[in-house]
Design a protein around this motif. Sequence first.
Motif, PDB file in Angstrom:
ATOM      1  N   PRO A   1       0.591  -1.290  -0.050  1.00  0.00           N
ATOM      2  CA  PRO A   1       0.184   0.072   0.124  1.00  0.00           C
ATOM      3  C   PRO A   1       0.700   1.247   0.034  1.00  0.00           C
ATOM      4  O   PRO A   1       1.618   1.285   0.836  1.00  0.00           O
ATOM      5  N   GLY A   2       0.613   1.983  -1.015  1.00  0.00           N
ATOM      6  CA  GLY A   2       1.539   3.395  -1.301  1.00  0.00           C
ATOM      7  C   GLY A   2       2.806   3.152  -1.855  1.00  0.00           C
ATOM      8  O   GLY A   2       3.573   4.273  -1.839  1.00  0.00           O
ATOM      9  N   LYS A   3       3.419   2.048  -2.099  1.00  0.00           N
ATOM     10  CA  LYS A   3       4.826   1.775  -2.529  1.00  0.00           C
ATOM     11  C   LYS A   3       4.633   1.381  -3.936  1.00  0.00           C
ATOM     12  O   LYS A   3       4.370   0.325  -4.267  1.00  0.00           O
ATOM     13  N   TRP A   4       5.086   2.495  -4.726  1.00  0.00           N
ATOM     14  CA  TRP A   4       4.814   2.332  -6.130  1.00  0.00           C
ATOM     15  C   TRP A   4       6.264   1.949  -6.838  1.00  0.00           C
ATOM     16  O   TRP A   4       7.354   2.603  -6.335  1.00  0.00           O
ATOM     17  N   ASN A   5       6.379   1.253  -7.957  1.00  0.00           N
ATOM     18  CA  ASN A   5       7.347   0.901  -8.580  1.00  0.00           C
ATOM     19  C   ASN A   5       7.456   0.865  -9.813  1.00  0.00           C
ATOM     20  O   ASN A   5       6.703   0.124 -10.442  1.00  0.00           O
ATOM     21  N   PHE A   6       7.972   1.786 -10.765  1.00  0.00           N
ATOM     22  CA  PHE A   6       8.067   1.967 -12.255  1.00  0.00           C
ATOM     23  C   PHE A   6       9.460   1.664 -12.557  1.00  0.00           C
ATOM     24  O   PHE A   6       9.862   2.514 -13.526  1.00  0.00           O
ATOM     25  N   SER A   7      10.394   1.054 -12.094  1.00  0.00           N
ATOM     26  CA  SER A   7      11.831   1.073 -12.402  1.00  0.00           C
ATOM     27  C   SER A   7      12.369  -0.229 -12.692  1.00  0.00           C
ATOM     28  O   SER A   7      11.446  -1.112 -12.567  1.00  0.00           O
ATOM     29  N   GLY A   8      13.211  -0.306 -13.355  1.00  0.00           N
ATOM     30  CA  GLY A   8      13.811  -1.813 -13.638  1.00  0.00           C
ATOM     31  C   GLY A   8      12.955  -2.754 -14.404  1.00  0.00           C
ATOM     32  O   GLY A   8      12.544  -2.208 -15.715  1.00  0.00           O
ATOM     33  N   GLU A   9      12.549  -3.856 -14.112  1.00  0.00           N
ATOM     34  CA  GLU A   9      11.880  -4.655 -14.875  1.00  0.00           C
ATOM     35  C   GLU A   9      10.466  -4.200 -14.865  1.00  0.00           C
ATOM     36  O   GLU A   9       9.700  -4.477 -15.714  1.00  0.00           O
ATOM     37  N   LYS A  10      10.097  -3.202 -14.203  1.00  0.00           N
ATOM     38  CA  LYS A  10       8.653  -2.315 -14.188  1.00  0.00           C
ATOM     39  C   LYS A  10       8.667  -1.339 -14.691  1.00  0.00           C
ATOM     40  O   LYS A  10       7.891  -0.430 -14.602  1.00  0.00           O
ATOM     41  N   ASP A  11       9.535  -0.727 -15.484  1.00  0.00           N
ATOM     42  CA  ASP A  11       9.954   0.490 -15.991  1.00  0.00           C
ATOM     43  C   ASP A  11       9.009   0.600 -17.379  1.00  0.00           C
ATOM     44  O   ASP A  11       9.366   0.264 -18.729  1.00  0.00           O
ATOM     45  N   LEU A  12       7.823   1.037 -17.351  1.00  0.00           N
ATOM     46  CA  LEU A  12       6.909   1.039 -18.252  1.00  0.00           C
ATOM     47  C   LEU A  12       7.142   2.087 -19.214  1.00  0.00           C
ATOM     48  O   LEU A  12       6.917   2.054 -20.463  1.00  0.00           O
ATOM     49  N   LYS A  13       7.770   3.232 -18.935  1.00  0.00           N
ATOM     50  CA  LYS A  13       8.378   4.314 -19.885  1.00  0.00           C
ATOM     51  C   LYS A  13       9.229   3.705 -20.648  1.00  0.00           C
ATOM     52  O   LYS A  13       8.957   3.929 -21.875  1.00  0.00           O
ATOM     53  N   LYS A  14       9.939   2.850 -20.164  1.00  0.00           N
ATOM     54  CA  LYS A  14      11.227   2.265 -20.854  1.00  0.00           C
ATOM     55  C   LYS A  14      10.746   1.349 -21.938  1.00  0.00           C
ATOM     56  O   LYS A  14      10.892   1.372 -23.225  1.00  0.00           O
ATOM     57  N   PHE A  15       9.506   0.758 -21.752  1.00  0.00           N
ATOM     58  CA  PHE A  15       8.795  -0.113 -22.458  1.00  0.00           C
ATOM     59  C   PHE A  15       8.332   0.709 -23.592  1.00  0.00           C
ATOM     60  O   PHE A  15       8.512   0.144 -24.791  1.00  0.00           O
ATOM     61  N   ILE A  16       7.515   1.634 -23.421  1.00  0.00           N
ATOM     62  CA  ILE A  16       7.009   2.331 -24.271  1.00  0.00           C
ATOM     63  C   ILE A  16       7.818   2.908 -25.270  1.00  0.00           C
ATOM     64  O   ILE A  16       7.732   3.204 -26.566  1.00  0.00           O
ATOM     65  N   ARG A  17       9.014   3.485 -24.879  1.00  0.00           N
ATOM     66  CA  ARG A  17      10.063   3.938 -25.618  1.00  0.00           C
ATOM     67  C   ARG A  17      10.662   3.307 -26.386  1.00  0.00           C
ATOM     68  O   ARG A  17      11.009   3.461 -27.609  1.00  0.00           O
ATOM     69  N   THR A  18      10.972   1.871 -25.965  1.00  0.00           N
ATOM     70  CA  THR A  18      11.614   0.974 -26.880  1.00  0.00           C
ATOM     71  C   THR A  18      10.593   0.614 -28.116  1.00  0.00           C
ATOM     72  O   THR A  18      11.110   0.352 -29.002  1.00  0.00           O
ATOM     73  N   ALA A  19       9.302   0.396 -27.808  1.00  0.00           N
ATOM     74  CA  ALA A  19       8.223   0.357 -29.136  1.00  0.00           C
ATOM     75  C   ALA A  19       8.552   1.377 -29.841  1.00  0.00           C
ATOM     76  O   ALA A  19       8.343   1.086 -31.299  1.00  0.00           O
ATOM     77  N   GLN A  20       8.491   2.652 -29.289  1.00  0.00           N
ATOM     78  CA  GLN A  20       8.576   3.720 -30.462  1.00  0.00           C
ATOM     79  C   GLN A  20      10.144   3.548 -31.102  1.00  0.00           C
ATOM     80  O   GLN A  20      10.080   3.942 -32.373  1.00  0.00           O
ATOM     81  N   GLU A  21      11.157   3.109 -30.560  1.00  0.00           N
ATOM     82  CA  GLU A  21      12.463   3.156 -31.343  1.00  0.00           C
ATOM     83  C   GLU A  21      12.438   1.982 -32.423  1.00  0.00           C
ATOM     84  O   GLU A  21      12.993   2.186 -33.425  1.00  0.00           O
ATOM     85  N   VAL A  22      11.514   0.936 -32.149  1.00  0.00           N
ATOM     86  CA  VAL A  22      11.241  -0.174 -32.962  1.00  0.00           C
ATOM     87  C   VAL A  22      10.201   0.197 -34.280  1.00  0.00           C
ATOM     88  O   VAL A  22      10.388  -0.313 -35.253  1.00  0.00           O
ATOM     89  N   GLY A  23       9.695   1.189 -33.834  1.00  0.00           N
ATOM     90  CA  GLY A  23       8.851   1.701 -35.033  1.00  0.00           C
ATOM     91  C   GLY A  23       7.260   1.494 -34.853  1.00  0.00           C
ATOM     92  O   GLY A  23       6.674   1.119 -35.689  1.00  0.00           O
TER      93      GLY A  23
END
Length: 620
Positions: free
Chosen positions: A87-109
């Motif tokens: 509760p209240g502990k958020w993690n969007f880093s490392g394996e959970k880095d949603l931004k990185k996933f989205i950026r990787t998709a953009q780099e791939v096209g």
Amino acid sequence: MKSLIKLLCFIFILCVTSTFAQQPNKSFEIRDGHFWLNGNQFSIYSGEMHYPRVPMQYWRHRLEMMKAMGLNTVTTYVFWNYHEESPGKWNFSGEKDLKKFIRTAQEVGLYVIIRPGPYVCAEWEFGGYPWWLQKDKDLEIRSDNKAFLEQCERYINQLAKQIIPLQINHGGPVIMVQAENEFGSYVSQRKDIALEKHRIYSHKIKDLIIKSGITVPLFTSDGSSLFRGGSIERALPTANGEDNIEVLKKTVNEYNGGKGPYMVAEYYPGWLDHWAEPFVKVSTEDVVKQTKVYLENGVSFNYYMIHGGTNFGFTSGANYDKNHDIQPDITSYDYDAPISEAGWATEKYNALRDVFQKINGEKLPDIPKPNKVIRFSNVRFSKTTSLFDLINEKKPVNSQKPLTFEDLNIGNGYILYRRKFDKGQKGKLEIKGLRDYANVYINEHWKGELNRVNNKYDLDIEIKAGDRIEILVENMGRINYGSEIVHNLKGIITPVKINGIEISGNWEMFPLPFNQFPKYHHKQKDITQRSPILYESEFNLDETGDTFLDMRKFGKGIVFVNGRNIGRYWSKVGPQLTLYVPGVWLKKGKNVIQVFEQINDSTVTEISSMDTPILDQLVK
């Protein structure tokens, strides 16, 4: 000097202005019955892949596989309980880095579609909800409930921070976001709630998404016969699984002002799988045929799944029906998808690539090479101990009645329940509230199995004065679909009875969440057959690569590799008999495998791996 500074500032501003002037405005919108991308009509050819089911190091490879097949978009669910770890502990880093996933998709096209729920289904634990929501007695999930909507708003606001900077109008690849998920099917099952009250809730979810600052178009996703309960005003209705073009267009027109665009947000080139049930396959011919129908009729679509990946750890959910009570999902999420669990191109993939190549004006990219595969043999276990030896070193939680996982503040894993009897008992042990699987022992000697999958809730038993009963209960994944999702407590949730009489008082409980493999003292002694056992081995590798642990000699349990829980096996029933180990989680040199085996009905001294998986063999 001041003149020089002014000149340099002028040149800088001129360059920046020129740079932005050269960048075309990026946009995605829905108007006049079509999708429009940067001012041009656009068809969405998407594949679904969930980043939590794939190691971060493999995201690019899998996305490049999609691009090479001819797709232009990737769709992903976001799992609330994956990112709010407590509760209240958020993690969007490392394996959970949603931004990185989205950026990787953009780099791939690839463009990106986000499906954030808050409910997602997806054969994922509790449909994506954090388990602890159930601890709030004033909270009811998936409803117009103040406590629940407050939690949803917290989640959506956290998610928006990840998505907003990567929306297409900000230069990112995110073109659409889904509001709620398959709500029409839930409405159809919860007839105890008025339709209008259901719709108040779903529209509030839409409002929370808009309030968070997300500005790309919204859509809903339901079976075409369920739009009445699932559609949301000012969100595009899309039809899951619809293969009839006339039905698709008629239904969308009815709920979208008489016009398109027309999209199937989930077209199934494979299907989900449960323990103790056959592995489901969908033929290549059927998938190719339906794909051509969509293409020829201008229908946008999303393959669910294009690449399934793996339910690592305790992330797999479960379905429910009256015959089985619960249907736990297997660890592999291969899904018979065009891209296999390990990222391989299948016959289905190659056939679909041929279809997209014919409509593509340019040659598609080359198919990325598969990752290296290795195998190892006869790795001997060097450490073993009985779970009971571990338990006897721990301090129990005491209660007058058995407590649930939620009462004991753990989400997953196991609980060992223990009670000493002052008087003898003989008759039928009954645990109607078992959630989900248990082995029963007296004085650490096995007496039988209880199993929610097979509706087996009782056992003949004889207890003498002074005996202790031990009940080792496993949570096999919370229900992720249907009306039973609101009944998802785990452990023993009703009284334990013998001959119909409640056994209360003096219960001891030992929570075993297995967030990490427990440390224990290796004891050189014989372990009683059917006693739950912990194994450990160390071995060296000269090279790393993907591999598949061969679990055919084992019974039921979980496996850790180098500290990572790679998932559950149940080789006594199948159909999955191997566990996928990504090569990026192995190391050159020393590696460690740790196994918790619950059944232990045969002597196992070693473990090996294979270079191909076994996912489709039921064991009778």
